[in-house]
Design a protein around this motif. Sequence first.
Motif, PDB file in Angstrom:
ATOM      1  N   UNK A 173       3.969  21.140   7.529  1.00 51.82           N
ATOM      2  CA  UNK A 173       4.523  22.393   8.026  1.00 51.82           C
ATOM      3  C   UNK A 173       3.558  23.557   8.030  1.00 51.82           C
ATOM      4  N   UNK A 174       2.359  23.357   7.470  1.00 55.84           N
ATOM      5  CA  UNK A 174       1.359  24.437   7.481  1.00 55.84           C
ATOM      6  C   UNK A 174       0.842  24.670   8.894  1.00 55.84           C
ATOM      7  N   UNK A 175       0.590  25.908   9.208  1.00 54.84           N
ATOM      8  CA  UNK A 175      -0.095  26.264  10.451  1.00 54.84           C
ATOM      9  C   UNK A 175      -1.568  26.429  10.128  1.00 54.84           C
ATOM     10  N   UNK A 176      -2.425  25.625  10.779  1.00 47.25           N
ATOM     11  CA  UNK A 176      -3.852  25.633  10.443  1.00 47.25           C
ATOM     12  C   UNK A 176      -4.681  25.899  11.689  1.00 47.25           C
ATOM     13  N   UNK A 177      -5.865  26.427  11.476  1.00 54.26           N
ATOM     14  CA  UNK A 177      -6.783  26.725  12.566  1.00 54.26           C
ATOM     15  C   UNK A 177      -7.563  25.478  12.977  1.00 54.26           C
ATOM     16  N   UNK A 178      -8.115  25.516  14.172  1.00 54.27           N
ATOM     17  CA  UNK A 178      -8.993  24.438  14.621  1.00 54.27           C
ATOM     18  C   UNK A 178     -10.152  24.293  13.651  1.00 54.27           C
ATOM     19  N   UNK A 179     -10.519  23.044  13.359  1.00 54.45           N
ATOM     20  CA  UNK A 179     -11.604  22.771  12.433  1.00 54.45           C
ATOM     21  C   UNK A 179     -11.177  22.613  10.983  1.00 54.45           C
ATOM     22  N   UNK A 180      -9.866  22.661  10.727  1.00 60.20           N
ATOM     23  CA  UNK A 180      -9.367  22.542   9.360  1.00 60.20           C
ATOM     24  C   UNK A 180      -9.366  21.087   8.909  1.00 60.20           C
ATOM     25  N   UNK A 181      -9.902  20.834   7.709  1.00 61.35           N
ATOM     26  CA  UNK A 181      -9.812  19.510   7.098  1.00 61.35           C
ATOM     27  C   UNK A 181      -8.399  19.308   6.551  1.00 61.35           C
ATOM     28  N   UNK A 182      -7.831  18.149   6.841  1.00 57.04           N
ATOM     29  CA  UNK A 182      -6.450  17.872   6.456  1.00 57.04           C
ATOM     30  C   UNK A 182      -6.347  16.934   5.260  1.00 57.04           C
ATOM     31  N   UNK A 183      -7.156  15.867   5.285  1.00 56.08           N
ATOM     32  CA  UNK A 183      -7.092  14.833   4.249  1.00 56.08           C
ATOM     33  C   UNK A 183      -8.496  14.284   4.016  1.00 56.08           C
ATOM     34  N   UNK A 184      -8.836  14.001   2.756  1.00 56.22           N
ATOM     35  CA  UNK A 184     -10.054  13.260   2.412  1.00 56.22           C
ATOM     36  C   UNK A 184      -9.646  11.901   1.864  1.00 56.22           C
ATOM     37  N   UNK A 185     -10.390  10.858   2.274  1.00 56.78           N
ATOM     38  CA  UNK A 185     -10.067   9.504   1.850  1.00 56.78           C
ATOM     39  C   UNK A 185     -11.336   8.789   1.412  1.00 56.78           C
ATOM     40  N   UNK A 186     -11.208   7.944   0.406  1.00 61.33           N
ATOM     41  CA  UNK A 186     -12.305   7.082  -0.028  1.00 61.33           C
ATOM     42  C   UNK A 186     -11.729   5.713  -0.353  1.00 61.33           C
ATOM     43  N   UNK A 187     -12.295   4.666   0.297  1.00 61.54           N
ATOM     44  CA  UNK A 187     -11.759   3.343   0.029  1.00 61.54           C
ATOM     45  C   UNK A 187     -12.484   2.256   0.788  1.00 61.54           C
ATOM     46  N   UNK A 188     -11.836   1.113   0.894  1.00 59.98           N
ATOM     47  CA  UNK A 188     -12.415  -0.035   1.563  1.00 59.98           C
ATOM     48  C   UNK A 188     -12.613   0.261   3.047  1.00 59.98           C
ATOM     49  N   UNK A 189     -13.820   0.004   3.537  1.00 59.06           N
ATOM     50  CA  UNK A 189     -14.161   0.389   4.911  1.00 59.06           C
ATOM     51  C   UNK A 189     -13.336  -0.372   5.941  1.00 59.06           C
ATOM     52  N   UNK A 190     -13.195  -1.688   5.752  1.00 61.13           N
ATOM     53  CA  UNK A 190     -12.415  -2.465   6.717  1.00 61.13           C
ATOM     54  C   UNK A 190     -10.972  -1.967   6.799  1.00 61.13           C
ATOM     55  N   UNK A 191     -10.374  -1.745   5.639  1.00 59.88           N
ATOM     56  CA  UNK A 191      -8.980  -1.294   5.612  1.00 59.88           C
ATOM     57  C   UNK A 191      -8.839   0.054   6.306  1.00 59.88           C
ATOM     58  N   UNK A 192      -9.777   0.948   6.052  1.00 60.42           N
ATOM     59  CA  UNK A 192      -9.685   2.284   6.641  1.00 60.42           C
ATOM     60  C   UNK A 192      -9.840   2.232   8.153  1.00 60.42           C
ATOM     61  N   UNK A 193     -10.740   1.393   8.640  1.00 60.40           N
ATOM     62  CA  UNK A 193     -10.934   1.285  10.082  1.00 60.40           C
ATOM     63  C   UNK A 193      -9.740   0.621  10.759  1.00 60.40           C
ATOM     64  N   UNK A 194      -9.153  -0.360  10.089  1.00 65.68           N
ATOM     65  CA  UNK A 194      -7.996  -1.045  10.661  1.00 65.68           C
ATOM     66  C   UNK A 194      -6.792  -0.111  10.746  1.00 65.68           C
ATOM     67  N   UNK A 195      -6.625   0.736   9.747  1.00 71.92           N
ATOM     68  CA  UNK A 195      -5.469   1.643   9.715  1.00 71.92           C
ATOM     69  C   UNK A 195      -5.695   2.915  10.519  1.00 71.92           C
TER      70      UNK A 195
END
Length: 289
Positions: free
Chosen positions: A86-108
């Motif tokens: 529900x937040x209103x954000x400007x262009x260029x805003x980071x929303x989520x950071x993720x760290x994990x298995x590369x294959x899983x992240x690319x598949x999802x």
Amino acid sequence: MYTERFELPGFDIERFIRTVLAEDLGEGLPGGGRDVTSEAVIPADARFSGVMDSRDAIVVAGLPIAEAFFRFLDPEIEIERLVNEGDSVEAGTDLVRLTGNARAMLTAERSALNTVQHLSGIATMVRQYVTAMDNPDCTLLDTRKTLPGLRQLEKYATRMGGADNHRMGLWDAAMIKDNHVLVAGSVAEAVRRAVEAGVAEIICEVDRIDQIEPALDAGATRLLLDNMDPPTLREAVTIVAGRVPTEASGGITLDTIRDKAATGVDYVSVGRLTQSAPAADIGLDFTPL
């Protein structure tokens, strides 16, 4: 790590995740059931970090569902959500950071992005309509013009944008429209039949002033004033005189919503909020670890 469980009444998020991923992976098809590119190119133990960001100014919706896609394929993934639903954000805003298995992240990735882009697009359009309406005494509503299978999510996105939900389906209220009236013979008879059937909430669509009193006398609990111009809406609101809530609907745009809301109606409903909202431009960039 953010571990909020996302729940919506009537929505099975695990089934949704499984179904969407199965479609992308081609489960049940010859040669299907796997991400051939990631399996061929990415080592099984490779790890990525990634940042999901918005390239547009948007209202955010759908991050918990996107995160669920990644967790489904990598339960150990680390997720840091940087903004709220529900937040209103400007262009260029980071929303989520993720760290994990590369294959899983690319598949999802695509399933997750598709969801956030679509829901944030809806929420963003809704916020535009709420702002254009500029009327705290009138409530913006969505409709049933949703993509099959996505109603719960799309109506969730409209709430994130600042609207309320109209009926969720065919089950939670009667809505008497012109085709029902055509079969029943009149507005009054159609409403009477719904009353006799024991329906608690009966919304009756009227497109003429002379239909208002028959609908109310028969027991309608809300009037949908269809395709009326502002002067006619004001006249209708005066006739109803607060006996039931009133709703303006039909052909409402960003240019017309303020004038129609200012007529005194309680609600304005807009089908294009879910039917025609463009996807938000959201990306996800990865870095190998």
